[in-house]
Design an enzyme around this catalytic site. Structure first.
Site, PDB file in Angstrom:
ATOM      1  N   HIS A 258      -6.314  -6.828   6.847  1.00  0.00           N
ATOM      2  CA  HIS A 258      -5.973  -6.708   5.427  1.00  0.00           C
ATOM      3  C   HIS A 258      -6.106  -7.994   4.633  1.00  0.00           C
ATOM      4  O   HIS A 258      -5.909  -7.982   3.418  1.00  0.00           O
ATOM      5  CB  HIS A 258      -4.546  -6.190   5.251  1.00  0.00           C
ATOM      6  CG  HIS A 258      -4.413  -4.719   5.476  1.00  0.00           C
ATOM      7  ND1 HIS A 258      -4.580  -3.796   4.469  1.00  0.00           N
ATOM      8  CD2 HIS A 258      -4.145  -4.013   6.593  1.00  0.00           C
ATOM      9  CE1 HIS A 258      -4.417  -2.579   4.957  1.00  0.00           C
ATOM     10  NE2 HIS A 258      -4.145  -2.680   6.245  1.00  0.00           N
TER      11      HIS A 258
ATOM     12  N   LYS B 148       1.510  -5.740 -10.047  1.00  0.00           N
ATOM     13  CA  LYS B 148       1.214  -5.948  -8.626  1.00  0.00           C
ATOM     14  C   LYS B 148       2.192  -7.000  -8.129  1.00  0.00           C
ATOM     15  O   LYS B 148       2.912  -7.589  -8.933  1.00  0.00           O
ATOM     16  CB  LYS B 148      -0.229  -6.434  -8.436  1.00  0.00           C
ATOM     17  CG  LYS B 148      -0.625  -7.560  -9.410  1.00  0.00           C
ATOM     18  CD  LYS B 148      -2.063  -8.013  -9.234  1.00  0.00           C
ATOM     19  CE  LYS B 148      -3.079  -7.097  -9.859  1.00  0.00           C
ATOM     20  NZ  LYS B 148      -3.853  -6.359  -8.866  1.00  0.00           N
ATOM     21  N   ARG B 149       2.242  -7.241  -6.820  1.00  0.00           N
ATOM     22  CA  ARG B 149       3.110  -8.298  -6.340  1.00  0.00           C
ATOM     23  C   ARG B 149       2.741  -9.629  -6.991  1.00  0.00           C
ATOM     24  O   ARG B 149       1.585  -9.878  -7.303  1.00  0.00           O
ATOM     25  CB  ARG B 149       3.014  -8.418  -4.805  1.00  0.00           C
ATOM     26  CG  ARG B 149       3.762  -7.327  -4.086  1.00  0.00           C
ATOM     27  CD  ARG B 149       5.235  -7.320  -4.436  1.00  0.00           C
ATOM     28  NE  ARG B 149       5.894  -8.508  -3.924  1.00  0.00           N
ATOM     29  CZ  ARG B 149       6.571  -8.547  -2.786  1.00  0.00           C
ATOM     30  NH1 ARG B 149       6.722  -7.461  -2.048  1.00  0.00           N
ATOM     31  NH2 ARG B 149       7.127  -9.673  -2.383  1.00  0.00           N
TER      32      ARG B 149
ATOM     33  N   LYS C 290      -3.260 -13.759  -6.979  1.00  0.00           N
ATOM     34  CA  LYS C 290      -3.450 -12.657  -7.933  1.00  0.00           C
ATOM     35  C   LYS C 290      -3.514 -13.169  -9.382  1.00  0.00           C
ATOM     36  O   LYS C 290      -3.894 -12.444 -10.289  1.00  0.00           O
ATOM     37  CB  LYS C 290      -2.344 -11.617  -7.765  1.00  0.00           C
ATOM     38  CG  LYS C 290      -2.436 -10.843  -6.429  1.00  0.00           C
ATOM     39  CD  LYS C 290      -1.261  -9.877  -6.282  1.00  0.00           C
ATOM     40  CE  LYS C 290      -1.256  -9.116  -4.958  1.00  0.00           C
ATOM     41  NZ  LYS C 290      -2.208  -7.996  -4.927  1.00  0.00           N
TER      42      LYS C 290
ATOM     43  N   THR D  97      -5.633  -1.757  -4.581  1.00  0.00           N
ATOM     44  CA  THR D  97      -5.625  -0.307  -4.793  1.00  0.00           C
ATOM     45  C   THR D  97      -5.092   0.009  -6.185  1.00  0.00           C
ATOM     46  O   THR D  97      -5.391   1.061  -6.736  1.00  0.00           O
ATOM     47  CB  THR D  97      -4.753   0.419  -3.746  1.00  0.00           C
ATOM     48  OG1 THR D  97      -3.487  -0.237  -3.678  1.00  0.00           O
ATOM     49  CG2 THR D  97      -5.430   0.429  -2.397  1.00  0.00           C
TER      50      THR D  97
ATOM     51  N   LYS E 189      -6.018   3.021  -9.155  1.00  0.00           N
ATOM     52  CA  LYS E 189      -5.072   3.884  -9.874  1.00  0.00           C
ATOM     53  C   LYS E 189      -5.307   3.784 -11.385  1.00  0.00           C
ATOM     54  O   LYS E 189      -5.280   4.783 -12.099  1.00  0.00           O
ATOM     55  CB  LYS E 189      -3.626   3.486  -9.530  1.00  0.00           C
ATOM     56  CG  LYS E 189      -3.291   3.582  -8.043  1.00  0.00           C
ATOM     57  CD  LYS E 189      -1.950   2.895  -7.740  1.00  0.00           C
ATOM     58  CE  LYS E 189      -1.786   2.599  -6.266  1.00  0.00           C
ATOM     59  NZ  LYS E 189      -0.652   1.675  -6.000  1.00  0.00           N
TER      60      LYS E 189
HETATM   61  C1  LIG Z   1      -0.671   0.354  -5.774  1.00  0.00           C
HETATM   62  C2  LIG Z   1       0.573  -0.447  -5.708  1.00  0.00           C
HETATM   63  C3  LIG Z   1       0.533  -1.780  -5.299  1.00  0.00           C
HETATM   64  C4  LIG Z   1      -0.766  -2.493  -4.971  1.00  0.00           C
HETATM   65  O1  LIG Z   1      -1.284  -3.044  -6.171  1.00  0.00           O
HETATM   66  P1  LIG Z   1      -2.478  -4.099  -6.142  1.00  0.00           P
HETATM   67  O2  LIG Z   1      -2.800  -4.281  -7.582  1.00  0.00           O
HETATM   68  O3  LIG Z   1      -3.600  -3.466  -5.391  1.00  0.00           O
HETATM   69  O4  LIG Z   1      -1.955  -5.325  -5.504  1.00  0.00           O
HETATM   70  C5  LIG Z   1       1.719  -2.504  -5.256  1.00  0.00           C
HETATM   71  N1  LIG Z   1       2.896  -1.939  -5.582  1.00  0.00           N
HETATM   72  C6  LIG Z   1       2.974  -0.656  -5.996  1.00  0.00           C
HETATM   73  C7  LIG Z   1       4.305  -0.103  -6.374  1.00  0.00           C
HETATM   74  C8  LIG Z   1       1.822   0.138  -6.065  1.00  0.00           C
HETATM   75  O5  LIG Z   1       1.927   1.414  -6.458  1.00  0.00           O
END
Ligand SMILES: *Cc1c(COP(=O)(O)O)cnc(C)c1O
Length: 820
Positions: A358, A546-547, A552, A654, A658
């Site tokens: 990952h 995101k985190r 990032k 991911t 979305k």
């Molecule tokens: C999809 C998702 C993530 C991952 O987000 P990235 O932008 O790919 O880092 C993290 N937290 C939650 C709650 C998510 O639904």
């Protein structure tokens, strides 16, 4: 109708009956929480029937199972999702409405099951949804943390972590399976003896043990009556603690075992992409892996006698290196308990285990000190040592006199156990999670492994489930899509490409923008209630959720906001389309710089949101406690999807998928799955900027670049950076953000200045942001791009990802549940 038990009158009776039996109340007397629990109870009845039926079919067909081994399952809420997948959501919504109950209020009573940090845990959850929907037999195996991901409070702009006791009111859909409990042993020593037949036996003695008790959660396939199982393990003491029945020695041991059981499942480590090396973490890993592997073996043996063919009925997918002790645990059971030879056990193990990588970031790589590993898992360590010895022999055979090959690939090296190397050596498949990521693994990070065993390597670009992130999270858009092209997209997302026909249709464009507007109103209302900030749903919703992590680059985003604010202040009449910058992010509790970035975002928000002179042209909102349930609403409301990681650092992402599925346009670097997103939709429907991964990697090999040159040459950037240290955003403590300033410029610290190329990419980012504004001003063109983004998201369904895992790696057969 799919299930007559959701027929309106019948379901209403069922809910009323549940309220009565659970709480001795009528529905009018019941609290919202009680109604929620009663609804779950009523739904659970239906689920159990399907669950039983699915197991019956498993008994008849004896299929191969994938065991998806993961430290994290970021499930979010279950009720709404279960209703969606049972195809009963609207019926239940209407039935509740007739009882005077708003289904949104009921859903809102549920606590998120936040048994994960971010992308890796959410991926596991999406995979379970797809496996069940596609009808593939699977067990998710994980840990029933009593405290999941912490709740984030923002106090005075700072993140404060609050424990998340998500089980406070019980977990309505789970079943405790006491009779499936397993014993897991820690510590002690290994006694070696020869048995009567001359075989060497390895016996662990003087250990402490814990009882692993599984809780099963149903994973419901969409509209197919299929129910898989997420099995999360909890720890209990082996002995019932009885004060009077122990002598002194036993007493001590009983206390220790009780404490071990109490600690193991207590809390999820809140680190994302970061290895902390804590002893308790290794205990957690072995705890759930040992219990899961024992279960898989036991299940196999209940039907089969030849353990050498175990891999024909089971495969283990290791979600990152966290579950890698499964390799040695399987070897242990096969040799010590099933009496296979080393060679026989190794053949079974290497045909069973498969590993997903990952990240390529070195700070995330798990390397356990030998001292800790061997003390906690003495027998497992012996086995890892022997795997390492044989693996090194193999390397030396293949590469005589090339010491660097051993150095680069050894499993045990420099006093540490390298879990990635163990996973690769023992797996029949090694996969990355997006094309670019897999290429970087093959060409750089894992180059020597790829050269030695190229056939193991493959790519599986991540995906997301459209059932949760469109059908449930954005039902208005989902309904609109279904009106145009039917409902096949729900289980075959490629079908959504049919919506591309409407991209140029002005009526469709208008309808799309109206739906987006409604979702923006919904989010604005949430923000008003929770943040007490008024935002205009007509402004561009520019979202980064995101985190929080340096790679990032939330910092790049907020520095650009600071720059824009300066521009507007200096030039009040410049052309500007109102913009709402929305952030949501948790920082690991011990990650100081990430937490300071949260404070910076909130400090900037405070100044900008309260400056009447800019006439609401910019608003900045930090949404507290970003989690799956609120994420669903955020994606639905987003215009712009910020995916701005330093190229090469985000393995896939991911969140980007979305957003795309909900018709947001990507503003991003050529990193992770962003590359495949623009490959699908076309670069003209996204805003791409910044260094390429090759450029980043080249700079890194050269030891970085000179951010001070940019500081000296660019007065706009200089002004923004000076505002970090002149008290502009922290008048009470002008030094507050000095650390961030230093991280970007300071060359006399031990770390490279601007490790993540923020200043290097700033100009390119600002220009891309200008293109965003210009594009949004042409509403029809924007709507067209948005519709095309949604239409081209078909590839990013986790259904596609799972089919690839099944075809290339797991080789599972579908099991069909005949409808009654
Ligand atoms: C999809 C998702 C993530 C991952 O987000 P990235 O932008 O790919 O880092 C993290 N937290 C939650 C709650 C998510 O639904």
């Amino acid at each position: 109708m799919y299930n007559e038990q959701f027929e309106k009158e019948r379901f209403k009776e069922s809910v009323k009956d549940s309220v009565k039996k659970l709480f001795r109340k009528t529905i009018d007397e019941a609290s919202s929480l009680q109604v929620f629990q009663a609804v779950c109870y009523a739904v659970k009845g239906v689920i159990i029937d399907n669950w039983v039926e699915t197991h019956k079919r498993f008994e008849e067909e004896d299929p191969k199972f994938v065991y998806y081994l993961s430290m994290e399952f970021l499930m979010g809420r279950a009720l709404g999702n279960n209703l969606v997948n049972l195809r009963a959501y609207t019926e239940v919504r209407d039935a509740l409405e007739e009882l005077g109950i708003d289904i949104n209020v009921v859903e809102d009573m549920e606590r998120d099951a936040a048994l994960g940090n971010g992308g890796l845990g959410r991926l596991a959850a999406c995979f379970l949804d797809s496996l069940a929907t596609l009808g593939y037999p699977a067990y998710g195996c994980g840990i029933r943390y009593h405290f999941g991901m912490f709740k984030q409070k923002i106090e005075n702009g700072f993140q404060v972590e609050v424990p998340d006791y998500w089980l406070e009111h019980g977990n309505p859909f789970e079943l405790k399976m006491v009779e499936r409990a397993k014993i897991v042993k820690f510590g002690g020593y290994v006694r070696i003896e020869s048995d009567a037949s001359g075989r060497t036996r390895f016996i662990q003695e003087g250990y402490q043990s814990v009882r692993a008790v599984p809780y099963d959660m149903p994973i419901i396939g969409y509209g197919n009556g299929f129910v898989n199982t997420l099995r999360i393990w909890d720890a209990e003491p082996v002995t019932v603690f009885q004060l009077d029945s122990f002598d002194k020695g036993d007493y001590q041991k009983a206390v220790e075992q009780e404490n071990l059981a109490r600690n193991i499942c207590e809390v999820l480590y809140p680190n994302d992409n970061h290895y902390a090396g804590k002893e308790l973490r290794l205990k957690q890993q072995y705890f759930f892996i040992s219990a899961s592997v024992q279960t898989a073996i036991e299940k196999y043996k209940s039907k089969h006698s030849d353990i050498k063919k175990f891999y024909e009925k089971a495969t283990f997918q290791l979600n990152d290196t966290h579950p890698t002790v499964a390799v040695a645990e399987l070897m242990r059971i096969l040799m010590d308990e099933e009496a296979l030879s080393w060679e026989e056990a190794w053949e079974v193990t290497t045909k069973t285990c498969a590993y997903t990588n990952h990240t390529i970031m070195s700070e995330a790589l798990e390397k356990w000190p030998i001292e800790l590993f061997s003390r906690l898992l003495p027998r497992i360590y012996q086995i890892v040592e022997e795997i390492n010895r044989r693996f090194i022999l193999e390397i030396q055979m293949r590469y005589p006199n090339q010491a660097n090959k051993v150095k680069n690939m050894a499993i045990i090296y420099d006093g540490q156990v390298n879990m990635a190397h163990l996973a690769i050596a023992a797996s029949y498949s090694v996969n990355g999670v997006a094309k670019l990521h897999t290429e970087i693994l093959k060409r750089q990070t894992l180059r020597d492994f790829y050269e030695m065993m190229p056939s193991k390597f493959n790519n599986k670009t991540n995906g997301i489930t459209q059932r949760r992130f469109l059908l449930h999270g954005n039902y208005i858009l989902a309904d609109w899509v279904s009106e145009h092209i039917g409902k096949e997209w729900i289980t075959d997302l490629k079908q959504i490409h049919k919506m591309a026909l409407y991209a140029d249709d002005e009526k469709a464009q208008q309808e799309f923008m109206n739906i987006k507007y409604k979702n923006k109103v919904r989010l604005a209302k949430f923000i008003k209630e929770h943040n007490h900030i008024e935002i205009d749903p007509r402004s561009i919703f520019d979202v980064q959720v995101k985190r929080l992590h340096e790679y990032k680059r939330q910092l790049l985003n907020i520095l650009h906001v600071m720059y824009l604010y300066n521009q507007i202040k200096e030039n009040p009449d410049m052309e500007f389309y109102p913009r709402t910058f929305i952030f949501g992010a948790k920082a690991a509790a011990g990650y100081q710089r990430a937490k300071l970035t949260i404070k910076l975002i909130n400090a900037v928000a405070d100044v900008i949101n309260n400056d009447p002179s800019i006439h609401n042209k910019i608003k900045v909102v930090f949404i507290e406690d970003y989690r799956v349930s609120i994420a669903e609403w955020i994606f639905a409301a987003a215009d712009v999807s910020e995916q701005i990681s330093t190229a090469s650092k985000e393995a896939s992402g991911t969140g980007n998928m979305k957003f795309m599925l909900n018709g947001a346009l990507t503003l991003g670097t050529m990193d992770g799955a962003n590359i495949e997103i623009v490959e699908e939709v076309g670069e003209e429907h996204a805003f791409i900027f910044g260094l390429s991964s090759d450029e980043v990697i080249r700079y890194e090999l050269e030891g970085g670049y000179q951010p001070m040159d940019i500081f000296n040459q660019d007065q706009d950037i200089r002004k923004v950076l000076m505002q970090l240290i002149n008290g502009f955003y922290a008048p009470e403590n002008p030094e507050l953000f000095r650390e961030i300033y230093d991280s970007l410029l300071n060359t006399n610290s031990s770390e490279r200045a601007d490790t993540y190329f923020i200043l290097k990419d700033f100009h390119s980012y600002a220009k891309a942001q200008q293109r965003v504004m210009a594009a949004y001003m042409d509403e029809k063109k924007w709507a067209k791009s948005a519709i095309l983004n949604m239409s081209c998201a078909g590839k990013f369904s986790s259904d596609r990802t799972i089919e690839e895992y099944v075809n290339d790696i797991w080789k599972l057969d579908k099991v069909v549940i005949k409808s009654k």
